[in-house]
Design an enzyme around this catalytic site. Sequence first.
Site, PDB file in Angstrom:
ATOM      1  N   ASP A 147      43.586  40.940  40.928  1.00 51.54           N
ATOM      2  CA  ASP A 147      43.564  39.955  39.847  1.00 51.54           C
ATOM      3  C   ASP A 147      42.622  38.837  40.275  1.00 51.54           C
ATOM      4  O   ASP A 147      42.566  38.473  41.453  1.00 51.54           O
ATOM      5  CB  ASP A 147      44.963  39.381  39.603  1.00 51.54           C
ATOM      6  N   CYS A 193      48.019  42.459  41.784  1.00 56.83           N
ATOM      7  CA  CYS A 193      49.106  42.668  40.835  1.00 56.83           C
ATOM      8  C   CYS A 193      50.285  43.254  41.620  1.00 56.83           C
ATOM      9  O   CYS A 193      50.107  44.223  42.356  1.00 56.83           O
ATOM     10  CB  CYS A 193      48.664  43.631  39.731  1.00 56.83           C
ATOM     11  N   HIS A 232      50.646  36.092  38.138  1.00 57.04           N
ATOM     12  CA  HIS A 232      49.745  34.947  38.001  1.00 57.04           C
ATOM     13  C   HIS A 232      50.501  33.625  38.076  1.00 57.04           C
ATOM     14  O   HIS A 232      50.069  32.677  38.735  1.00 57.04           O
ATOM     15  CB  HIS A 232      48.976  35.021  36.678  1.00 57.04           C
TER      16      HIS A 232
END
Length: 174
Positions: A79, A72, A113
């Site tokens: 993540d 992150c 992401h």
Amino acid sequence: MTTKSRKTAPSRAKPTSKKAKAVSATEGLSQLGSQSVAANSPDEATLETAPNPHPSDLYLARFTAPEFTSLCPVTGQPDFAHLVIDYAPAKLIVESKSLKLFLTSFRNHGAFHEDCTIAIGKRIVDAIKPKWLRIAGYWYPRGGIPIDVFYQTGTPPKGLWLPEPGVAPYRGRG
């Protein structure tokens, strides 16, 4: 950012066996068959390519990375994602060990992401210029919300068989 493609010199003689053909297809690859260390960042990673053994055929190649990790960019916490990369090769294919090392280079890379998923897809497109590519990033929940990111280069070629990604909708994926 490094992308390597195997260059071939003009050859007067054609390989006489499948084994000879397979050996020549790996010429110039620096990571396959040798001990390799993952790069510290995606920008430093080498994504190698090889000639498509069936450039006149329309087919789909799939890579699945069920344990992809990055960081992150805000908290530095890890993540996790399940990536599914589908592409229809043109003249080049992705060498799988270099792809694994490229994906591993994200382990200490901080990005959202969406950025990770799309950057991977674009890097592959830049390297091999496929007829078509899609990537699905199924990210595990952070703060109770899973994030799924999808990217593709356009409409799939007519006649290309597209299997489902094979990742179940979130219900505690795992």
